[in-house]
Design a protein around this motif. Structure first.
Motif, PDB file in Angstrom:
ATOM      1  N   PRO A  40       0.786  -1.236   0.000  1.00  0.00           N
ATOM      2  CA  PRO A  40       0.000   0.000   0.000  1.00  0.00           C
ATOM      3  C   PRO A  40       0.825   1.298   0.000  1.00  0.00           C
ATOM      4  CG  PRO A  40       0.037  -0.946   2.185  1.00  0.00           C
ATOM      5  CD  PRO A  40       0.756  -1.916   1.290  1.00  0.00           C
ATOM      6  N   TYR A  41       2.119   1.188  -0.167  1.00  0.00           N
ATOM      7  CA  TYR A  41       2.971   2.378  -0.207  1.00  0.00           C
ATOM      8  C   TYR A  41       3.972   2.232  -1.353  1.00  0.00           C
ATOM      9  CZ  TYR A  41       5.781  -0.897   2.504  1.00  0.00           C
ATOM     10  OH  TYR A  41       6.450  -2.027   2.937  1.00  0.00           O
ATOM     11  N   HIS A  42       4.486   3.380  -1.812  1.00  0.00           N
ATOM     12  CA  HIS A  42       5.504   3.413  -2.855  1.00  0.00           C
ATOM     13  C   HIS A  42       6.833   2.963  -2.245  1.00  0.00           C
ATOM     14  CE1 HIS A  42       2.464   5.740  -4.898  1.00  0.00           C
ATOM     15  NE2 HIS A  42       2.581   6.739  -4.026  1.00  0.00           N
ATOM     16  N   GLN A  43       7.655   2.300  -3.065  1.00  0.00           N
ATOM     17  CA  GLN A  43       8.934   1.790  -2.566  1.00  0.00           C
ATOM     18  C   GLN A  43      10.094   2.233  -3.446  1.00  0.00           C
ATOM     19  OE1 GLN A  43       8.827  -2.454  -1.082  1.00  0.00           O
ATOM     20  NE2 GLN A  43       7.096  -2.456  -2.522  1.00  0.00           N
ATOM     21  N   ILE A  44      11.092   2.815  -2.802  1.00  0.00           N
ATOM     22  CA  ILE A  44      12.369   3.075  -3.455  1.00  0.00           C
ATOM     23  C   ILE A  44      13.284   1.954  -2.961  1.00  0.00           C
ATOM     24  CG2 ILE A  44      14.317   4.647  -3.718  1.00  0.00           C
ATOM     25  CD1 ILE A  44      12.406   6.897  -2.770  1.00  0.00           C
ATOM     26  N   VAL A  45      13.518   0.981  -3.814  1.00  0.00           N
ATOM     27  CA  VAL A  45      14.340  -0.165  -3.434  1.00  0.00           C
ATOM     28  C   VAL A  45      15.749   0.085  -3.940  1.00  0.00           C
ATOM     29  CG1 VAL A  45      14.627  -2.666  -3.624  1.00  0.00           C
ATOM     30  CG2 VAL A  45      12.316  -1.668  -3.608  1.00  0.00           C
ATOM     31  N   PHE A  46      16.716   0.064  -3.031  1.00  0.00           N
ATOM     32  CA  PHE A  46      18.103   0.304  -3.427  1.00  0.00           C
ATOM     33  C   PHE A  46      18.907  -0.986  -3.312  1.00  0.00           C
ATOM     34  CE2 PHE A  46      17.709   1.202   1.042  1.00  0.00           C
ATOM     35  CZ  PHE A  46      18.873   0.695   1.616  1.00  0.00           C
ATOM     36  N   ALA A  47      20.020  -1.045  -4.007  1.00  0.00           N
ATOM     37  CA  ALA A  47      20.783  -2.281  -4.172  1.00  0.00           C
ATOM     38  C   ALA A  47      21.648  -2.645  -2.967  1.00  0.00           C
ATOM     39  CB  ALA A  47      21.662  -2.177  -5.420  1.00  0.00           C
ATOM     40  N   HIS A  48      21.505  -3.869  -2.554  1.00  0.00           N
ATOM     41  CA  HIS A  48      22.432  -4.545  -1.639  1.00  0.00           C
ATOM     42  C   HIS A  48      22.697  -3.820  -0.318  1.00  0.00           C
ATOM     43  CE1 HIS A  48      23.116  -7.068  -5.103  1.00  0.00           C
ATOM     44  NE2 HIS A  48      23.471  -6.011  -5.801  1.00  0.00           N
ATOM     45  N   GLY A  49      21.859  -2.917   0.064  1.00  0.00           N
ATOM     46  CA  GLY A  49      22.059  -2.213   1.323  1.00  0.00           C
ATOM     47  C   GLY A  49      23.150  -1.163   1.290  1.00  0.00           C
ATOM     48  N   PHE A  50      23.591  -0.773   0.093  1.00  0.00           N
ATOM     49  CA  PHE A  50      24.664   0.211  -0.028  1.00  0.00           C
ATOM     50  C   PHE A  50      24.126   1.630   0.174  1.00  0.00           C
ATOM     51  CE2 PHE A  50      26.566  -2.962  -3.167  1.00  0.00           C
ATOM     52  CZ  PHE A  50      27.380  -3.546  -2.203  1.00  0.00           C
ATOM     53  N   TYR A  51      24.810   2.379   1.013  1.00  0.00           N
ATOM     54  CA  TYR A  51      24.436   3.767   1.296  1.00  0.00           C
ATOM     55  C   TYR A  51      24.432   4.595   0.015  1.00  0.00           C
ATOM     56  CZ  TYR A  51      24.015   7.874   4.346  1.00  0.00           C
ATOM     57  OH  TYR A  51      23.570   8.994   4.990  1.00  0.00           O
TER      58      TYR A  51
END
Length: 184
Positions: A40-51
């Motif tokens: 139910p929310y938008h997601q900004i998924v970033f790679a491999h936990g990298f800052y």
């Protein structure tokens, strides 16, 4: 010093209620997904936990307008590593503004920034020319002002990491390596 949990928390504090958006630590490639029947929310998924990946993906979200944020990956098609010269030029043209914003986010978070031409297996271009264009875009953003979402996040990062606020052009001095060697 740079814990991904801190960045996730800062982002959520600012944008979850106002924009129904969360920053998500991914396992594979980054992706932006708008809210749907399963989430139910938008997601900004970033790679491999990298800052650095999180800052980069946030920068794309900060550039995207309201309509683009309703589309998976903002409605853009990503041309993967291995681009030819024309594809790489197009990639760099689209990446200038997000990478300028990423640079600002990095400075506000006291985190090292490096431009990315993201084409290790393709046509090589001059990384320094691209960095110069990113730098020029950043100076324009500082002069003309960032959008409200970007300003809010920059200020929050500056407060959290105790970096100078407001950002000024003097925090982003850059010289092409040839210019530097000629000045010495």
């Amino acid at each position: 010093m740079h814990q991904i949990a801190d960045l996730i928390s800062i982002f959520e504090t600012i944008f979850y209620q106002s924009h129904n958006t969360r920053l998500i630590k991914g396992v594979h490639e980054p992706i932006y997904t708008p809210a749907n029947a399963d989430t139910p929310y938008h997601q900004i998924v970033f790679a491999h936990g990298f800052y650095a990946s999180a800052l980069h993906e946030i920068a794309h979200w900060l550039v995207a307008g309201d309509k683009r944020r309703l589309l998976e990956d903002y409605g853009y098609w990503y041309c993967p590593d291995g681009r030819d010269k024309a594809q790489q030029a197009e990639f760099e043209a689209v990446e200038v503004k997000p990478q300028a914003i990423e640079w600002a986010l990095s400075v506000a978070a006291s985190f090292e920034f490096n431009v990315s031409v993201d084409n290790l297996n393709g046509e090589q271009t001059c990384r320094f020319d691209f960095q110069k264009r990113v730098h020029q875009q950043l100076l324009q953003l500082i002069k003309n002002g960032f959008n409200p979402r970007t300003t809010a996040l920059l200020k929050a990062l500056s407060d959290f990491y105790n970096t100078p606020w407001p950002l000024t052009a003097t925090q982003f001095v850059w010289q092409h390596p040839q210019e530097f060697s000629n000045a010495v």
